[in-house]
Write a protein that holds these residues in place. Structure first.
Motif, short mmCIF file in Angstrom:
data_model
loop_
_atom_site.label_atom_id
_atom_site.label_comp_id
_atom_site.label_asym_id
_atom_site.label_seq_id
_atom_site.Cartn_x
_atom_site.Cartn_y
_atom_site.Cartn_z
N ARG A 70 -0.20 -21.82 42.12
CA ARG A 70 0.23 -23.14 41.62
C ARG A 70 1.30 -23.06 40.53
O ARG A 70 2.19 -23.88 40.47
CB ARG A 70 -0.97 -23.91 41.06
CG ARG A 70 -1.46 -24.95 42.04
CD ARG A 70 -2.73 -25.57 41.54
NE ARG A 70 -3.75 -24.55 41.31
CZ ARG A 70 -4.97 -24.82 40.89
NH1 ARG A 70 -5.33 -26.05 40.65
NH2 ARG A 70 -5.84 -23.84 40.72
N ARG A 71 1.17 -22.07 39.67
CA ARG A 71 2.13 -22.00 38.56
C ARG A 71 3.37 -21.20 38.90
O ARG A 71 4.27 -21.09 38.08
CB ARG A 71 1.45 -21.39 37.34
CG ARG A 71 0.36 -22.27 36.76
CD ARG A 71 -0.13 -21.71 35.45
NE ARG A 71 -1.40 -22.29 35.10
CZ ARG A 71 -2.56 -21.83 35.55
NH1 ARG A 71 -2.61 -20.79 36.33
NH2 ARG A 71 -3.68 -22.42 35.20
N SER A 94 1.74 -23.36 45.91
CA SER A 94 2.53 -24.03 44.89
C SER A 94 3.24 -25.23 45.50
O SER A 94 3.51 -25.28 46.69
CB SER A 94 3.53 -23.03 44.32
OG SER A 94 4.82 -23.52 44.42
#
Ligand code: TNX
Length: 715
Positions: A70-71, A94
């Motif tokens: 996700r980051r 992501s």
């Protein structure tokens, strides 16, 4: 930085000591990759080529259960990124992902839920195929769904979609889910659009309409196919007729008919008749004739094996583009067929990475479809000993477990008991595949030396090898125990493998070759005793000849076996009753000349065409290797088994073709199939079909069809 530290600490405490938060995989040491169970990647750009972030996640983190992207800034999940990561339970993508490459998550069968972010544009072919535990799929955008991208998802219960217009999907995107009651949750008012949209409509279909038979897309291409008038309605087929000596083939025939047709046992009047006719051909016992008429099917073969090949052809004729659809009619035709070469084998290597027999059984079934008639098992190597030998229990007690294959910290354990192997050999025999065992000598034997140090010069203790390559420790030709050991091993082996052949390895014995023997006192006295006075480097090859001669003699006289070995130019002589294998790049002509001069048989598996462990395209698996050349499908197809040496060579020396699947980088059964196919189909045709019938253009068409069938089967 502080945030980073805090988050890491939080993860360490909340999850487990093996939770890892890093920018990219490069920041994670090999030791930490080996134990990581949860990985959060925050990197601005994750690498996708070579030894990429994804390749490390797949191959170097054997305990990995969750990946959180996700980051990260990650636009692409590359092809094969997480291929067959069975232990993976969650993958969080992501919002920047645009593309998921072909087979990116193929057989990630620990995943139960998946969210495809709104940014996603493309889901590649087979990207999530065989994710057999996936229950819920959430699609937030409108990505294009590739061929078989979600095929074979046995557990899928629900797909939730945000888009009122159905994402564009290939017709096969959800193959295998027809009539399975998958719930489609879509925005109100768009139900109808989904019901009729390509790909999605399959989820609503109940019954499969029987499709007409496909055009013959046979591999390997038969000697002749003559279309006839009319066709056979398969509903009129009522059963199989065969004499008791073809009972095994009759069983296969029934299985094929019930899998592929809607034939009517008992009611139908027409028959599939199998019969032997030993006068059909004298050159080979594999020749068959297959005749389809409006009133039945007749397969005549010189031997049960030949009849079986006829059935394999019939099975291909019955294939329909949709594997769930039964074939309803078969055009009348006559096929006459026989192989160009006598032995057509694939070699697998459970020594480097173990392959359970339950995985090898379907592999045998698949080989037989393409008329391969031998499976060569590379049972021992520097990295492991995989065959139970009752006289020497340490071989499997100490020699069949290790952690690590190059940079992959995998736990690799397993061996075949004699009982299991007997069962496997019998199974393969029912598919007319002969199982040929290989025990390497004098090199590639570290696992055995590790268990019984007296096998090598000076009884040196050596650890099991954890990397690929060539080792310098060899069996000692002047140690009597070596002969006793090999004698017992081959005796037990002969009791398990009825094959006419046994492979002795003989390749890559040290670097420089055979140097292990140069400074061994016992070898010195043996050289003297044998009157070997040369000092030009050939003295050790003469010792090798001495070792081989003794073993070959035992095998031939005591066990009635034909020994085989990998050709090395320094051998010079190919002993009587032996078969050699041409394998090294650039040395095929030399090996052929040696076979001709010695009047011996040769198998062709030149590295240029037959090494199926090499990547099939640039960047394909294995992305990291020791400089393996790319061996494309076309390159494999273009193998000429006669190597331009003409009829005389073909008639007197050429025995067949072999494809090798060395397993340093083949870490799962799925990868074994992936490396083997479609190139094994090309090799099958090279070994079977006559040159006049072969054409790359035609093969390219046929292989497309055959690969579809292959992908639709389950292994
Ligand atoms: C060479 S081919 C070897 C094997 C390796 C292979 C890797 C042959 C006879 N020996 O030990 O596994 O290269 O491609």
């Amino acid at each position: 930085m502080q945030k980073h530290l805090l988050l890491s600490l939080f993860l360490l405490l909340s999850e487990s000591a093996s939770a890892q938060m890093v920018g990219t995989m490069q920041e994670l040491s090999a030791e930490r990759q080996a134990v990581a169970t949860h990985i959060v990647l925050e990197g601005k750009a994750l690498s996708t080529a070579g030894n990429s972030d994804f390749r490390r996640l797949r191959d170097c983190c054997p305990r990995l259960e969750t990946i959180d992207l996700r980051r990260s800034l990650c636009r692409e999940i590359p092809s094969n990124a997480l291929f067959a990561c069975h232990r993976l339970k969650a993958l969080t993508l992501s919002d920047s992902v645009r593309l998921i490459g072909p087979r990116a998550c193929y057989a990630c069968d620990g995943l139960t839920e998946l969210v495809l972010p709104p940014t996603l544009e493309e889901v590649g072919d087979e990207a999530f195929a065989a994710c057999r535990r996936l229950r819920l799929l959430i699609v937030q955008g409108t990505p294009h769904l590739g061929d078989l991208s979600f095929a074979g998802l046995d557990s899928l219960r629900e797909i939730r979609l945000s888009s009122p217009t159905p994402p564009p999907a290939e017709a096969t995107a959800f193959w295998g889910l027809r009539g399975k009651g998958v719930k489609l949750s879509v925005p109100r008012g768009s139900e109808k659009a989904y019901r009729t949209a390509p790909g999605w409509s399959l989820l609503f279909e109940k019954k499969v309409a029987a499709q007409p038979a496909a055009l013959p897309n046979l591999i390997p291409v038969p000697t002749s196919v003559l279309p006839q008038e009319g066709c056979l309605n398969l509903k009129e087929l009522g059963g199989v007729e065969a004499n008791p000596e073809l009972a095994n083939e009759a069983d296969h025939a029934l299985r094929i008919l019930s899998e592929r047709t809607n034939f009517c046992p008992k009611r139908g009047k027409a028959r599939l008749k199998l019969q032997l006719d030993t006068t059909l051909n004298s050159r080979t016992d594999e020749a068959y004739r297959l005749e389809v008429t409006p009133s039945g099917i007749l397969i005549t073969g010189v031997s049960p094996r030949a009849v079986f090949w006829g059935l394999m052809t019939l099975s291909q004729l019955l294939e329909t583009p949709d594997a769930e659809a039964r074939c309803s009619t078969l055009p009348a035709l006559i096929v006459e067929d026989e192989p160009r070469t006598a032995l057509r084998e694939l070699m697998v290597d459970p020594a480097r990475i173990f392959i359970p027999l339950k995985e090898l059984k379907p592999f045998v079934v698949e080989m037989a479809r393409f008329k391969f008639n031998a499976l060569h098992l590379h049972l021992v190597d520097d990295q492991a000993w995989r065959m139970e030998i009752k006289t020497y229990p340490l071989l499997t007690e100490l020699g069949s477990h290790r952690v690590g294959m190059d940079d992959m910290p995998l736990e690799i354990s397993g061996y075949y008991t004699q009982e299991e192997m007997r069962d496997f050999v019998a199974f393969a025999a029912r598919h007319h595949v002969e199982v040929i065992p290989e025990i390497e000598m004098p090199g590639h034997e570290i696992a055995a030396i590790h268990c019984y140090p007296q096998l090598t010069c000076g009884a040196r203790k050596v650890p099991i090898r954890l990397t690929c390559g060539v080792s310098n420790e060899l069996l000692c030709p002047s140690e009597e125990f070596v002969y006793e050991f090999l004698g017992n091993v081959f005796r037990e082996l002969s009791e398990v493998f009825p094959s006419r052949y046994v492979h002795l390895g003989g390749d890559e014995a040290g670097n420089p070759p055979l140097n292990c023997w140069t400074h061994c006192e016992k070898c010195d006295s043996l050289r003297r005793k044998l009157g070997i006075t040369a000092t030009d480097g050939s003295e050790n090859w003469r010792l090798q000849k001495h070792l081989f001669d003794r073993v070959i003699d035992t095998l031939r006289t005591r066990h009635g076996k034909t020994p085989m070995f990998w050709y090395e130019t320094d051998f010079r002589e190919i002993p009587e009753g032996c078969v050699t294998f041409a394998w090294r790049h650039g040395l095929t002509a030399a090996a052929i000349r040696a076979a001709q001069e010695n009047g011996r048989k040769i198998m062709l598996c030149p590295g240029e065409h037959c090494y199926l462990d090499y990547p099939a395209a640039p960047g394909d698996m294995p992305e990291v290797n020791w400089g393996m050349p790319v061996t494309s499908l076309e390159q494999t197809y273009r193998l000429d088994p006669a190597w331009g040496f003409g009829e005389d060579f073909e008639k007197h020396n050429l025995m067949g073709v072999a494809g090798t699947l060395w397993s340093e980088c083949i870490s799962s059964p799925e990868r074994l199939y992936y490396m083997a196919y479609p190139r094994a189909m090309a090799l099958a045709e090279a070994g079977w079909s006559i040159p006049a019938n072969r054409s790359w253009e035609s093969f390219r068409e046929r292989v497309r069809h055959q690969m579809r069938q292959h992908r639709l089967r389950r292994f």
